[in-house]
Design a protein around this motif. Structure first.
Motif, PDB file in Angstrom:
ATOM      1  N   ASP A   1       0.889   4.077  -2.987  1.00  0.00           N
ATOM      2  CA  ASP A   1       0.680   5.506  -2.720  1.00  0.00           C
ATOM      3  C   ASP A   1       1.766   6.371  -3.355  1.00  0.00           C
ATOM      4  O   ASP A   1       1.503   7.518  -3.725  1.00  0.00           O
ATOM      5  CB  ASP A   1       0.662   5.775  -1.218  1.00  0.00           C
ATOM      6  CG  ASP A   1      -0.598   5.276  -0.539  1.00  0.00           C
ATOM      7  OD1 ASP A   1      -1.617   5.051  -1.231  1.00  0.00           O
ATOM      8  OD2 ASP A   1      -0.566   5.092   0.697  1.00  0.00           O
TER       9      ASP A   1
ATOM     10  N   THR B   1     -12.540  -3.605   3.329  1.00  0.00           N
ATOM     11  CA  THR B   1     -11.544  -3.335   4.367  1.00  0.00           C
ATOM     12  C   THR B   1     -10.325  -4.214   4.144  1.00  0.00           C
ATOM     13  O   THR B   1     -10.345  -5.133   3.304  1.00  0.00           O
ATOM     14  CB  THR B   1     -12.107  -3.617   5.771  1.00  0.00           C
ATOM     15  OG1 THR B   1     -12.322  -5.025   5.903  1.00  0.00           O
ATOM     16  CG2 THR B   1     -13.401  -2.855   6.018  1.00  0.00           C
ATOM     17  N   ARG B   2      -9.299  -3.975   4.928  1.00  0.00           N
ATOM     18  CA  ARG B   2      -8.076  -4.790   4.859  1.00  0.00           C
ATOM     19  C   ARG B   2      -8.386  -6.267   5.080  1.00  0.00           C
ATOM     20  O   ARG B   2      -7.747  -7.123   4.481  1.00  0.00           O
ATOM     21  CB  ARG B   2      -7.075  -4.319   5.912  1.00  0.00           C
ATOM     22  CG  ARG B   2      -6.504  -2.945   5.668  1.00  0.00           C
ATOM     23  CD  ARG B   2      -5.629  -2.530   6.843  1.00  0.00           C
ATOM     24  NE  ARG B   2      -4.515  -3.433   7.018  1.00  0.00           N
ATOM     25  CZ  ARG B   2      -3.271  -3.217   6.546  1.00  0.00           C
ATOM     26  NH1 ARG B   2      -3.006  -2.112   5.916  1.00  0.00           N
ATOM     27  NH2 ARG B   2      -2.331  -4.093   6.742  1.00  0.00           N
TER      28      ARG B   2
ATOM     29  N   LEU C   1       0.826  -1.214   0.000  1.00  0.00           N
ATOM     30  CA  LEU C   1       0.000   0.000   0.000  1.00  0.00           C
ATOM     31  C   LEU C   1       0.856   1.258   0.000  1.00  0.00           C
ATOM     32  O   LEU C   1       0.528   2.237  -0.678  1.00  0.00           O
ATOM     33  CB  LEU C   1      -0.970  -0.020   1.186  1.00  0.00           C
ATOM     34  CG  LEU C   1      -2.092  -1.051   1.113  1.00  0.00           C
ATOM     35  CD1 LEU C   1      -2.873  -1.102   2.414  1.00  0.00           C
ATOM     36  CD2 LEU C   1      -3.015  -0.780  -0.070  1.00  0.00           C
TER      37      LEU C   1
ATOM     38  N   ARG D   1      -7.454   4.309  -1.036  1.00  0.00           N
ATOM     39  CA  ARG D   1      -7.790   4.278   0.392  1.00  0.00           C
ATOM     40  C   ARG D   1      -8.819   5.357   0.691  1.00  0.00           C
ATOM     41  O   ARG D   1      -8.847   6.397   0.055  1.00  0.00           O
ATOM     42  CB  ARG D   1      -6.539   4.527   1.230  1.00  0.00           C
ATOM     43  CG  ARG D   1      -5.525   3.419   1.117  1.00  0.00           C
ATOM     44  CD  ARG D   1      -4.557   3.516   2.256  1.00  0.00           C
ATOM     45  NE  ARG D   1      -3.185   3.367   1.811  1.00  0.00           N
ATOM     46  CZ  ARG D   1      -2.207   3.073   2.631  1.00  0.00           C
ATOM     47  NH1 ARG D   1      -2.428   2.928   3.918  1.00  0.00           N
ATOM     48  NH2 ARG D   1      -0.983   2.942   2.184  1.00  0.00           N
TER      49      ARG D   1
ATOM     50  N   LEU E   1     -11.062   0.914   1.995  1.00  0.00           N
ATOM     51  CA  LEU E   1     -10.638   1.071   0.608  1.00  0.00           C
ATOM     52  C   LEU E   1     -11.862   1.003  -0.298  1.00  0.00           C
ATOM     53  O   LEU E   1     -12.907   0.488   0.085  1.00  0.00           O
ATOM     54  CB  LEU E   1      -9.648  -0.028   0.221  1.00  0.00           C
ATOM     55  CG  LEU E   1      -8.349  -0.043   1.021  1.00  0.00           C
ATOM     56  CD1 LEU E   1      -8.336  -1.199   1.986  1.00  0.00           C
ATOM     57  CD2 LEU E   1      -7.164  -0.107   0.114  1.00  0.00           C
TER      58      LEU E   1
END
Length: 160
Positions: free
Chosen positions: A57, A116-117, A53, A88, A93
């Motif tokens: 980014d 979600t994660r 992640l 995100r 997410l």
């Protein structure tokens, strides 16, 4: 996927709980839900999720095509889909479902989904033309015919 493999997988469906694992070419492969290799691949992906992640980014030169594989549950059915692109949010997410559902009916190709994660089962990206991550795909490649696996490796840059 060959007809013989599809028939065998349909027979297995009656014998054991299965998850459908979406592949890069929008086909699904049925994997027994307690498959040890797949569980290890998911664990490997989840253990590297923070680094992935962070890279997504702020991508490094030569990296692109960042994707997440997300588990969708519909009653007793479970299917895993690539989500491309994703971003995100304050609560988790969001992204676009990149595979056609074959098992679950509560989502559709191209749908914007929130997750979600905990829903993430894999991640991947391309670095200088080669796939990085995509651990669950590497497990699926072992379960395909050599021809099918070689075609996917060649088309998408898998090194596994």
């Amino acid at each position: 996927m060959t007809i013989a493999i599809r028939i065998a997988l349909c027979l297995l469906l009656a014998l054991a709980p299965l998850d459908a694992w979406a592949q890069s070419d929008d086909k699904a492969m049925m994997i027994v839900s307690d498959d040890a290799e797949m569980a290890a691949a998911i664990e490997k992906a989840r253990s590297g999720l923070d680094e992935f992640l962070a890279l997504s980014d702020a991508p490094l030169p030569g990296t692109d095509k960042f994707k997440l594989k997300v588990m969708i549950v519909d009653g007793n059915a479970t299917e895993h889909f690539w989500v491309i692109p994703f971003k995100r949010t304050d609560t988790g997410l969001v992204g676009i479902l990149a595979n056609e559902p074959e098992i679950v009916r509560n989502v559709v190709l191209g749908q914007n989904i929130e997750f979600t994660r905990d829903d993430i089962s894999d991640w991947g990206y391309t670095k200088n033309g080669h796939q990085v991550g995509s651990f669950t795909v590497c497990v699926m490649l072992k379960k395909m015919s050599k021809e099918e696996a070689d075609n996917l490796r060649s088309a998408y840059g898998f090194d596994c």
